[in-house]
Design an enzyme around this catalytic site. Structure first.
Site, PDB file in Angstrom:
ATOM      1  N   ASP A 216       0.834  -1.195   0.000  1.00  0.00           N
ATOM      2  CA  ASP A 216       0.000   0.000   0.000  1.00  0.00           C
ATOM      3  C   ASP A 216       0.875   1.253   0.000  1.00  0.00           C
ATOM      4  OD1 ASP A 216      -2.739   1.261   0.513  1.00  0.00           O
ATOM      5  OD2 ASP A 216      -1.585   2.049   2.201  1.00  0.00           O
ATOM      6  N   GLU A 242       1.643  -0.460  -5.081  1.00  0.00           N
ATOM      7  CA  GLU A 242       0.643   0.531  -5.484  1.00  0.00           C
ATOM      8  C   GLU A 242       1.368   1.843  -5.782  1.00  0.00           C
ATOM      9  OE1 GLU A 242      -3.341   2.837  -3.914  1.00  0.00           O
ATOM     10  OE2 GLU A 242      -1.641   2.471  -2.588  1.00  0.00           O
TER      11      GLU A 242
END
Length: 486
Positions: A216, A242
């Site tokens: 993330d 990400e």
């Protein structure tokens, strides 16, 4: 991760807007010389699903449908609250959250592995919470820059580049990677102690049977920091970073492909607007990472609350987008399965103790015209998705041939193996797609689902004289492959 909601309405607005300024493509940095091995097959993100629910779904739905992996929400203790984004504000690395206990998590992983489904865990390692002080879901007391047994003030960036220490300029690499993302305490991932602590948490999850990780907010950490943490894990551990591609921004996904795969946000930005405009065409992909490095999606838990052109609210278009993605020969696809909401901050249904109650998908066979708030979308259970996973397996490594169109209708072949056609327009259309499939009658696996034993549902497409002729209603998608004949 897009900009996270914290505690005030202004932050919620920032989340909804996302990184819309990042929407257009930027020039690609030089590609890494080698591409690490990554996750393969078709995945599904089961957003905010309790561990017990995912474990059950692996055996009843995901395995039988042919999914290879499932992406879970973050498995760590977080702040309390009903909002979905509480899961993205860690206060400890204890695997005890509103989604379940460590034992329930381990049982879920075991059940999924038994069903042939790998578990990819969402890893929130860029930051901790934005709260000044509090007690986490599992009872851990914390302050913004002090987490017992983990981190103290010296383990965080304390940005002086902006008045409030938060990111204000995404064209500044220093701000993006050392300032705070909407006030979230930003870990100094260049620190040996921070790297070792994070690697210890990820190693613990691997010990519970996890196959790999979604990293993330990887964009908010220097690529060398992410690489150093991943280097502490067993060699070959799959990671998907990400990294949201943004125009004229210095940080691009290509920087992270030497570490593992990345989510290619440009894919959905190209496909979605074509569908909503009713004009499908062959993809350009001038600004995409190489296929082996790309994990692609139509929407995810961030973009459905931000800039996604197509979401569950679009019914047949959502199904059409997933089908076209699964038919493509580019990237590793992940289907998204969340829940309905009218408030972008709203989390899924919870009981009195704060645990997410989950939802059942029995009887869900396709998208619904409307959903009640908190109702599961259940995309993993749609028969058309299972049919397209079968279609994708039948297509194998066959090349995608140039598409053809007539009016709004568009279709293409994976050479000699499979054909798909879609009509995002408002009127019926007939489309003849050139194909090298043998003449005959083929089952429509969109309408009827997997059909290796014949066209049980009766929906068929005829191939003759080197063309597959599709009669499509408005909003209809149809797909045939070599292994499904009538």
């Amino acid at each position: 991760m897009l900009r996270r909601s914290v505690v005030v309405a202004a932050v919620a607005v920032a989340l909804a807007l996302g990184l819309s300024a990042c929407a257009s493509a930027a020039a690609q940095p030089k590609e890494s010389a080698s591409i690490p091995a990554g996750i393969t097959g078709v995945g599904v993100e089961m957003f905010q699903r309790p561990w017990t629910s995912i474990g059950t779904e692996c055996g009843s739905t995901l395995g039988p449908a042919g999914f290879s992996w499932v992406l879970t929400s973050p498995p760590q203790e977080h702040i309390t609250g009903t909002q979905w984004w509480t899961s993205y504000q860690p206060v400890s690395y204890t695997v005890d959250s509103k989604l379940g206990t460590e034992q329930q998590f381990a049982d879920m992983v075991k059940a999924c592995r038994a069903a042939g489904v790998k578990v990819i865990a969402d890893a929130v390692i860029n930051h901790m919470t934005a709260q000044g002080a509090g007690t986490g879901f599992a009872g851990t007391a914390f302050t913004k820059y002090a987490y017992p047994g983990l981190y103290g003030p010296k383990d965080f960036h304390h940005c002086t580049l902006t008045p409030d220490g938060s990111i204000q300029d995404y064209t500044s690499r220093a701000q993006v990677q050392t300032c705070e993302l909407v006030g979230l305490a930003d870990l100094d991932t260049a620190s040996a102690h921070v790297r070792t602590t994070i690697a210890g948490y990820l190693t613990h999850l691997l010990g519970l049977g996890v196959a790999g990780f979604r990293i993330d907010a990887a964009k908010h950490m220097a690529a060398e920091d992410v690489a150093a943490i991943v280097a502490m894990l067993p060699k070959g551990t799959p990671v998907i970073s990400e990294v949201i591609r943004g125009a004229e921004e210095p940080i691009q996904p290509e920087e992270y492909t030497r570490i593992g795969q990345v989510f290619e946000f440009a894919y959905a930005r190209e496909l979605g607007p074509q569908l909503t405009a009713g004009v499908l065409m062959d993809p350009a992909r001038a600004d995409h990472v190489p296929s082996a490095s790309a994990v692609v999606f139509v929407d995810n838990h961030d973009t459905e609350r931000g800039d996604a052109a197509v979401t569950y609210r679009d019914g047949p278009l959502d199904l059409m987008a997933d089908a076209l993605m699964l038919a493509d020969d580019y990237g590793t696809p992940v289907v998204y399965s969340g829940y309905a909401f009218s408030d972008p901050d709203a989390g899924p249904p919870q009981d009195a103790s704060g645990h997410v109650t989950g939802w059942e998908c029995a009887g869900a066979t396709g998208p619904k015209a409307s959903y009640a708030d908190g109702e599961g979308v259940c995309a993993e259970a749609w028969k058309s998705i299972a049919g397209m996973i079968e279609w994708r397996d039948a297509a194998g490594a066959a090349e995608r041939r140039p598409g053809v169109s007539k009016g709004a209708a568009y279709g293409f072949e994976r050479t000699g193996r499979a054909v798909i056609a879609a009509n995002p327009g408002s009127s019926p259309a007939t489309l003849a797609v050139p194909t090298t499939l043998p003449a005959g009658t083929y089952c429509d696996v969109i309408a009827d689902g997997p059909s290796m034993d014949g066209c049980a549902g009766g929906a068929t497409v005829r191939v003759s004289d080197g063309a597959a002729t599709f009669d499509l209603d408005a909003g209809q998608t149809a797909a045939i492959h070599l292994g499904a004949t009538g």
